[in-house]
Design an enzyme around this catalytic site. Structure first.
Site, mmCIF file in Angstrom:
data_model
loop_
_atom_site.group_PDB
_atom_site.id
_atom_site.type_symbol
_atom_site.label_atom_id
_atom_site.label_comp_id
_atom_site.label_asym_id
_atom_site.label_seq_id
_atom_site.Cartn_x
_atom_site.Cartn_y
_atom_site.Cartn_z
ATOM 1 N N ASN A 1 0.856 -1.186 0.000
ATOM 2 C CA ASN A 1 0.000 0.000 0.000
ATOM 3 C C ASN A 1 0.893 1.237 0.000
ATOM 4 O O ASN A 1 1.482 1.591 1.010
ATOM 5 C CB ASN A 1 -0.902 -0.016 1.242
ATOM 6 C CG ASN A 1 -1.729 1.249 1.374
ATOM 7 O OD1 ASN A 1 -1.904 2.003 0.410
ATOM 8 N ND2 ASN A 1 -2.244 1.495 2.574
ATOM 9 N N HIS B 1 -9.322 0.919 5.510
ATOM 10 C CA HIS B 1 -7.992 1.096 6.112
ATOM 11 C C HIS B 1 -8.112 2.020 7.318
ATOM 12 O O HIS B 1 -8.929 2.938 7.346
ATOM 13 C CB HIS B 1 -7.021 1.675 5.080
ATOM 14 C CG HIS B 1 -5.599 1.672 5.531
ATOM 15 N ND1 HIS B 1 -5.085 2.633 6.386
ATOM 16 C CD2 HIS B 1 -4.577 0.818 5.258
ATOM 17 C CE1 HIS B 1 -3.809 2.371 6.612
ATOM 18 N NE2 HIS B 1 -3.480 1.277 5.941
ATOM 19 N N GLU C 1 -6.479 4.431 8.341
ATOM 20 C CA GLU C 1 -6.345 5.864 8.059
ATOM 21 C C GLU C 1 -7.637 6.429 7.489
ATOM 22 O O GLU C 1 -7.985 7.583 7.750
ATOM 23 C CB GLU C 1 -5.165 6.084 7.099
ATOM 24 C CG GLU C 1 -3.830 5.831 7.776
ATOM 25 C CD GLU C 1 -2.692 5.519 6.816
ATOM 26 O OE1 GLU C 1 -1.590 5.202 7.309
ATOM 27 O OE2 GLU C 1 -2.904 5.574 5.592
#
Length: 256
Positions: free
Chosen positions: A10, A97, A99
């Site tokens: 990622n 995710h 984040e």
């Protein structure tokens, strides 16, 4: 049953288009040629087209989107849809995710909508789940992980769940250099596997569960030595082609 390991990189918000193409060219030279593992690159949206244009049938990696919107199209400025990712050669997409959850307020309901959209458009969702340091210290790891898992996959049949990949990423270990211990990671992976089986039965036993959180060459070999860890979702260490290739090679060694 042996599941094929998946090593996913990622890139987050790193690399211009030119830098992305340069990375891919360098990675091709360094990556293992073995078919024993699957390799996935998740660059920023703006680089997907350029990378896809360079790819040939001989490439041992595939592409993933870092996120998607649950609608096929519409007035959603700045968003990307499943069909757009599919047209750029993506086979997977990251969903939920940490984040996205922390910085952009994504809820478990949002994750569920995105999982459904990904499946509808032929993309394999990599559903990210994990606890914060405060939640771990409070002994809530299993409760948080189970809640995110069940709500993120709510309403899905066993057939659909079998097409999903889970990424356990303890939030406190992402980009901090503080990885979970092998025992901590294996314990949570075993719990996730048991939860999947309890909710959806043996039909989902081949679902891959990746570990994400400060994975590097220094701990990859030990992580891949655990039967319940089916690969890794890698952040910082995937930005250097030689380092990412080394991790992939360690995964090959653990798989052969």
């Amino acid at each position: 049953m042996m599941r094929t390991r998946l090593i996913a990189g990622n890139w987050k918000m790193h690399k211009t288009v030119a830098e992305a193409v340069e990375f891919v060219n360098d990675f091709r030279q360094a990556m293992p040629s073995s078919t024993a593992i699957d390799i996935l690159l998740a660059p920023p949206f703006v680089s997907l087209f350029a990378i896809h244009q360079t790819m040939t049938a001989n490439d041992r990696f595939t592409l993933a989107g870092q996120n998607l919107h649950w609608e096929k199209e519409g007035a959603f400025t700045g968003e990307i849809s499943g069909p757009m990712l599919k047209a750029l050669g993506c086979t997977f997409v990251l969903v939920g995710h940490s984040e996205r959850r922390q910085l952009f307020g994504e809820s478990n309901a949002d994750v569920n909508n995105k999982v459904n959209a990904a499946l509808e458009h032929g993309l394999g969702p990599i559903v990210c789940i994990g606890e914060t340091l405060e939640e771990r210290d409070a002994g809530k790891t299993q409760a948080i992980v189970k809640d995110q898992l069940l709500k993120g996959l709510s309403g899905l049949s066993a057939e659909k769940v079998s097409k999903i990949t889970i990424a356990y990423e303890p939030v406190w270990a992402i980009g901090t250099g503080r990885a979970a211990t092998i025992e901590q990671a294996e314990e949570v992976h075993t719990f996730i596997r048991a939860t999947l089986t309890s909710e959806w039965g043996r039909e989902v036993q081949d679902v891959r569960i990746l570990y994400g959180g400060s994975v590097g060459p220094q701990n990859a070999e030990a992580l891949f030595g655990c039967a319940e860890i089916d690969g890794a979702l890698i952040g910082k260490a995937c930005l250097d082609p030689a380092t990412f290739a080394k991790i992939c090679s360690l995964a090959v060694s653990a798989s052969t």
